[in-house]
Structures are given as structure tokens and as C-alpha cells.
Design an enzyme around this catalytic site. Structure first.
Site, mmCIF file in Angstrom:
data_model
loop_
_atom_site.group_PDB
_atom_site.id
_atom_site.type_symbol
_atom_site.label_atom_id
_atom_site.label_comp_id
_atom_site.label_asym_id
_atom_site.label_seq_id
_atom_site.Cartn_x
_atom_site.Cartn_y
_atom_site.Cartn_z
ATOM 1 N N THR A 116 22.612 -30.593 -35.922
ATOM 2 C CA THR A 116 21.367 -29.889 -35.608
ATOM 3 C C THR A 116 20.336 -30.850 -35.042
ATOM 4 O O THR A 116 20.270 -32.011 -35.435
ATOM 5 C CB THR A 116 20.791 -29.159 -36.832
ATOM 6 O OG1 THR A 116 19.555 -28.546 -36.466
ATOM 7 C CG2 THR A 116 20.559 -30.075 -38.016
ATOM 8 N N ASN A 145 17.193 -29.793 -35.147
ATOM 9 C CA ASN A 145 15.977 -29.266 -35.764
ATOM 10 C C ASN A 145 15.637 -30.099 -37.013
ATOM 11 O O ASN A 145 16.351 -30.056 -38.006
ATOM 12 C CB ASN A 145 16.227 -27.792 -36.134
ATOM 13 C CG ASN A 145 15.024 -27.135 -36.779
ATOM 14 O OD1 ASN A 145 14.224 -27.799 -37.422
ATOM 15 N ND2 ASN A 145 14.913 -25.834 -36.615
ATOM 16 N N ASP A 171 23.856 -22.068 -37.901
ATOM 17 C CA ASP A 171 23.107 -21.207 -36.990
ATOM 18 C C ASP A 171 22.392 -20.188 -37.866
ATOM 19 O O ASP A 171 22.994 -19.589 -38.763
ATOM 20 C CB ASP A 171 23.979 -20.503 -35.956
ATOM 21 C CG ASP A 171 23.115 -20.011 -34.791
ATOM 22 O OD1 ASP A 171 22.487 -20.864 -34.130
ATOM 23 O OD2 ASP A 171 23.040 -18.798 -34.555
ATOM 24 N N TYR A 184 9.524 -19.530 -38.838
ATOM 25 C CA TYR A 184 8.809 -18.310 -39.226
ATOM 26 C C TYR A 184 8.312 -18.342 -40.686
ATOM 27 O O TYR A 184 7.794 -17.333 -41.173
ATOM 28 C CB TYR A 184 9.721 -17.087 -39.049
ATOM 29 C CG TYR A 184 10.156 -16.848 -37.610
ATOM 30 C CD1 TYR A 184 9.350 -16.123 -36.730
ATOM 31 C CD2 TYR A 184 11.364 -17.350 -37.137
ATOM 32 C CE1 TYR A 184 9.750 -15.900 -35.412
ATOM 33 C CE2 TYR A 184 11.771 -17.134 -35.820
ATOM 34 C CZ TYR A 184 10.958 -16.415 -34.965
ATOM 35 O OH TYR A 184 11.349 -16.204 -33.661
ATOM 36 N N ARG A 236 19.705 -20.763 -46.345
ATOM 37 C CA ARG A 236 20.384 -22.049 -46.166
ATOM 38 C C ARG A 236 20.874 -22.594 -47.502
ATOM 39 O O ARG A 236 21.945 -23.178 -47.590
ATOM 40 C CB ARG A 236 19.420 -23.033 -45.474
ATOM 41 C CG ARG A 236 20.105 -24.249 -44.863
ATOM 42 C CD ARG A 236 19.226 -24.957 -43.833
ATOM 43 N NE ARG A 236 19.019 -24.137 -42.658
ATOM 44 C CZ ARG A 236 17.896 -23.455 -42.412
ATOM 45 N NH1 ARG A 236 16.869 -23.533 -43.239
ATOM 46 N NH2 ARG A 236 17.804 -22.690 -41.355
HETATM 47 P P1 ITT Z 1 19.743 -26.365 -33.857
HETATM 48 O O1 ITT Z 1 20.395 -25.331 -32.977
HETATM 49 O O2 ITT Z 1 19.660 -27.721 -33.240
HETATM 50 O O3 ITT Z 1 20.325 -26.403 -35.251
HETATM 51 P P2 ITT Z 1 17.503 -24.511 -33.786
HETATM 52 O O4 ITT Z 1 16.130 -24.485 -34.384
HETATM 53 O O5 ITT Z 1 17.615 -24.165 -32.327
HETATM 54 O O6 ITT Z 1 18.196 -25.941 -34.091
HETATM 55 P P3 ITT Z 1 18.970 -22.114 -34.448
HETATM 56 O O7 ITT Z 1 19.487 -21.918 -33.078
HETATM 57 O O8 ITT Z 1 19.884 -21.898 -35.620
HETATM 58 O O9 ITT Z 1 18.413 -23.584 -34.659
HETATM 59 O O10 ITT Z 1 17.675 -21.212 -34.594
HETATM 60 C C1 ITT Z 1 17.160 -20.956 -35.840
HETATM 61 C C2 ITT Z 1 15.722 -20.466 -35.700
HETATM 62 O O11 ITT Z 1 15.534 -19.462 -36.711
HETATM 63 C C3 ITT Z 1 14.740 -21.581 -36.020
HETATM 64 O O12 ITT Z 1 14.320 -22.278 -34.843
HETATM 65 C C4 ITT Z 1 13.603 -20.808 -36.690
HETATM 66 O O13 ITT Z 1 12.789 -20.231 -35.688
HETATM 67 C C5 ITT Z 1 14.344 -19.694 -37.416
HETATM 68 N N1 ITT Z 1 14.685 -20.119 -38.794
HETATM 69 C C6 ITT Z 1 15.928 -20.413 -39.284
HETATM 70 N N2 ITT Z 1 15.864 -20.799 -40.576
HETATM 71 C C7 ITT Z 1 14.563 -20.750 -40.897
HETATM 72 C C8 ITT Z 1 13.845 -21.054 -42.069
HETATM 73 O O14 ITT Z 1 14.452 -21.526 -43.160
HETATM 74 N N3 ITT Z 1 12.534 -20.894 -42.064
HETATM 75 C C9 ITT Z 1 11.898 -20.447 -40.967
HETATM 76 N N4 ITT Z 1 12.477 -20.161 -39.804
HETATM 77 C C10 ITT Z 1 13.806 -20.311 -39.763
#
Ligand code: ITT
Length: 226
Positions: free
Chosen positions: A8, A10, A71, A181, A209
Site C-alpha cells: 500500500t 497509503n 483494498d 472518510y 481492517r
Molecule cells: P493503496 O491502494 O495504495 O492501498 P488507497 O488509499 O488508494 O491506497 P484503496 O484503493 O483501498 O487505497 O482505497 C481506499 C479508500 O477508502 C481510502 O483512500 C479511503 O478514502 C477509504 N477508506 C478505506 N479505509 C478507510 C478507513 O479505515 N477510514 C477512512 N477511510 C477509509
């Protein structure tokens, strides 16, 4: 036990995953810990499992290591399950190129929140039910999927401070923990606190998660990796 790389980019996910996997006996490294930098694969799947599989396989191949991808996203019932797989780029209708590419993650998160609150404007507070979903996939460097699992986190999207139906209990955004969010997601325990207000340890216990990670730890133990 083999070392597993977290697929990831993120930082919010990295810190949650690191803290949850701490003490599990599974050795974890982030993409940032590796000397090289890696291109982000295009997440063009239409489901969480497809996108998690794309990420796990891509980074496993690039790093030559076992790789764990997450994801995740927000599903809002009144929006027919949106933003779903396009949660990270909802303000841009899922387009990760164009305008979104020049923004910081925080700027994108803020715009995504604005979009959700705008789309929910006509929806009654009690009808704003939603959930975070997280799918995790573990891949080996040859692209074999060794394990996958899912977790959910129920809640409700709050109401903006300046909205005529806003009450102190459901006013959002609130809180500075977490990411994405979290500031607008009222946790189903009591619909009072957002997931950005609760302590990170508490979020990890009850979140999508958190549930997925605990299932994945059990699956990894069963695999008896060495
Ligand atoms: P990677 O693909 O690099 O892991 P990303 O942020 O693009 O990072 P995703 O494609 O899985 O990851 O998108 C998940 C999105 O959903 C994330 O950017 C948030 O906007 C939201 N999200 C997921 N888990 C969350 C959480 O625990 N709290 C708040 N928002 C969350």
C-alpha cells in the site's frame, strides 16, 4: 516466518496495519522500507477482491517477496453502495489520472468528503447507513494467491454543521485520528463518535481492517510459511 511486504502507498493504512500486526509473529515491512520505489498498479477491478488481488500480485512480483494487499472503501446504502471501489477518488468519479493526480492525499480526502456530504444532502440522518469494507489478499512472488479474507465496520454518515437537519450528535466532520472518510463516519456502537474521534487502538479493534487482519493472521499461521 517469512517477511511480508505491505502493498500500500497509503500511510494511514500502513500505520494501522503495522500496529495491528505488531506482536503477531509476522514480520512486516512497508514499500517505503525498501530502497527502490515502485510504480502504483492501475486498480481497474470492479470489486474489492479484484483490486486487492491486482495490488498483491503486482507488488509481490516487483519486490520478489510475499505481499499483503488491502483494498477497502466506503459503501453508503442511500447511494446504492457508492463510493465502493472508487472511494479513494470519489470526487473525481474514480479517475485517478487528470485533476486528481496533482493533489495531495489530504486534499483528495477533503474533496471526497465534500462529495459524499453533497450527494447525501437530501437524505434523512437515520437513512445514512454505511459501512467500511476491507478485503485482504496475500500473494507469493509468482502471483499465487495464498489467502484472502474480508472485514466490515458498520456506521452512519453524519450531517454537515450548516445543514438544517443537523443536530449536535450527528454533526460532522469531527476528529483528527485515522484518515479518509473517518471524520464523517459515525460508529455504529452509539452513532455519537466518528471513527476519527475514537482512539486508534479502539478503531483497530472494531474496524473493517481490524477484522480482516485478525482473520489474515490466522490464515497465515495455517500456511506455516518459512
Ligand atoms: P493503496 O491502494 O495504495 O492501498 P488507497 O488509499 O488508494 O491506497 P484503496 O484503493 O483501498 O487505497 O482505497 C481506499 C479508500 O477508502 C481510502 O483512500 C479511503 O478514502 C477509504 N477508506 C478505506 N479505509 C478507510 C478507513 O479505515 N477510514 C477512512 N477511510 C477509509
Amino acid at each position: 516466518m517469512s517477511t511480508i511486504v505491505l502493498a500500500t502507498q497509503n500511510p494511514g493504512k500502513v500505520s494501522e496495519l503495522r500496529s495491528m500486526l505488531n506482536g503477531s509473529g509476522i514480520e512486516i515491512i512497508g514499500l517505503d522500507d525498501l530502497a527502490q520505489s515502485f510504480p502504483e498498479p492501475a486498480e481497474n477491478g470492479s470489486t474489492f477482491i479484484e483490486n486487492a488481488t491486482i495490488k498483491a500480485k503486482a507488488y509481490a512480483k516487483l519486490t520478489g517477496m510475499l505481499c499483503l494487499a488491502d483494498d477497502s472503501g466506503l459503501e453508503i446504502d442511500a447511494l446504492g453502495g457508492k463510493p465502493g471501489v472508487i472511494s479513494s477518488h470519489f470526487a473525481f468519479d474514480g479517475d485517478a489520472e487528470g485533476e486528481a493526480a496533482g493533489l495531495t492525499r489530504q486534499q483528495r480526502d477533503d474533496l471526497n468528503i465534500d462529495r459524499v456530504l453533497k450527494d447525501l444532502d437530501p437524505v434523512e440522518p437515520r437513512d445514512r447507513t454505511a459501512r467500511f469494507v476491507c478485503v485482504m489478499v496475500l500473494s507469493d512472488p509468482d502471483g499465487n494467491i495464498l489467502a484472502s479474507c474480508e472485514g466490515r465496520f458498520e456506521g452512519r454518515i453524519g450531517v454537515p454543521f450548516d445543514h438544517p437537519h443537523c443536530t449536535p450528535a450527528d454533526s460532522v466532520p469531527r476528529g483528527s485520528n485515522g484518515f479518509g472518510y473517518d471524520p464523517i463516519f459515525l460508529v455504529a456502537e452509539d452513532y455519537i463518535y466518528t471513527s476519527a474521534e475514537i482512539e486508534p487502538e479502539h478503531k483497530n479493534k472494531i474496524s473493517h481492517r481490524g477484522h480482516a487482519v485478525r482473520s489474515m493472521i490466522e490464515l497465515i499461521k495455517e500456511l506455516q510459511l518459512d
